[in-house]
Design a protein around this motif. Structure first.
Motif, PDB file in Angstrom:
ATOM      1  N   ASP A  73      30.218  38.079  37.271  1.00  0.00           N
ATOM      2  CA  ASP A  73      30.359  37.473  35.965  1.00  0.00           C
ATOM      3  C   ASP A  73      30.699  36.012  36.211  1.00  0.00           C
ATOM      4  O   ASP A  73      31.858  35.658  36.409  1.00  0.00           O
ATOM      5  CB  ASP A  73      31.441  38.172  35.153  1.00  0.00           C
ATOM      6  N   LYS A  76      33.341  34.175  34.231  1.00  0.00           N
ATOM      7  CA  LYS A  76      34.718  34.476  34.593  1.00  0.00           C
ATOM      8  C   LYS A  76      35.032  34.151  36.046  1.00  0.00           C
ATOM      9  O   LYS A  76      36.148  34.394  36.506  1.00  0.00           O
ATOM     10  CB  LYS A  76      35.020  35.951  34.333  1.00  0.00           C
ATOM     11  N   THR A  78      34.142  35.645  38.677  1.00  0.00           N
ATOM     12  CA  THR A  78      34.586  36.892  39.287  1.00  0.00           C
ATOM     13  C   THR A  78      33.397  37.722  39.736  1.00  0.00           C
ATOM     14  O   THR A  78      32.388  37.808  39.036  1.00  0.00           O
ATOM     15  CB  THR A  78      35.444  37.703  38.306  1.00  0.00           C
TER      16      THR A  78
END
Length: 123
Positions: A73, A76, A78
């Motif tokens: 992602d 994010k 992440t």
């Protein structure tokens, strides 16, 4: 120019699941191809999975294909490794890695590494 921190490791029974997370800071993760590697005691570091910068192309070691899923992602910063149907032979320290150059199953291509998170699978 990116720092990586893994989390989500732990102890799980055979057949169970874990989700590892890799949080990136310093630069957006979309700049890098990213991958997961693991290292068991007395063994060389082993490729697990990788994803290109968008996450649209993913690659898996034969030993984990069908059981593990890599995703990212970028909004994010992440990356995740969903591990299902875990086996005792999956026991290792798992490392998040980022490459400035290309997605690869070869660890020398990755120039940034996290500290690792322990995954232990009991039978």
């Amino acid at each position: 120019q990116v720092q990586l921190v893994e989390s989500g490791g732990g102890l799980v029974q055979s057949g169970g699941s874990l989700r590892l997370s890799c949080a990136a800071s310093g630069r957006t993760s979309s700049t890098y191809a990213m991958g997961w590697f693991r290292q068991a005691p007395g063994k060389d570091r082993e490729f697990v999975a990788a994803a290109n910068r968008s996450g649209g192309s993913t690659f898996y070691a034969d030993s984990v294909r069908g059981r593990f899923t890599i995703s990212r992602d970028n909004a994010k910063n992440t990356m995740y490794l969903q591990m299902n149907s875990l086996k005792p032979e999956d026991t290792a320290v798992y490392y998040c890695a980022a490459s400035s150059w290309a997605v690869s199953s070869t660890d020398r291509v990755y120039n940034y590494w996290g500290q690792g998170t322990q995954v232990t699978v009991s039978s």
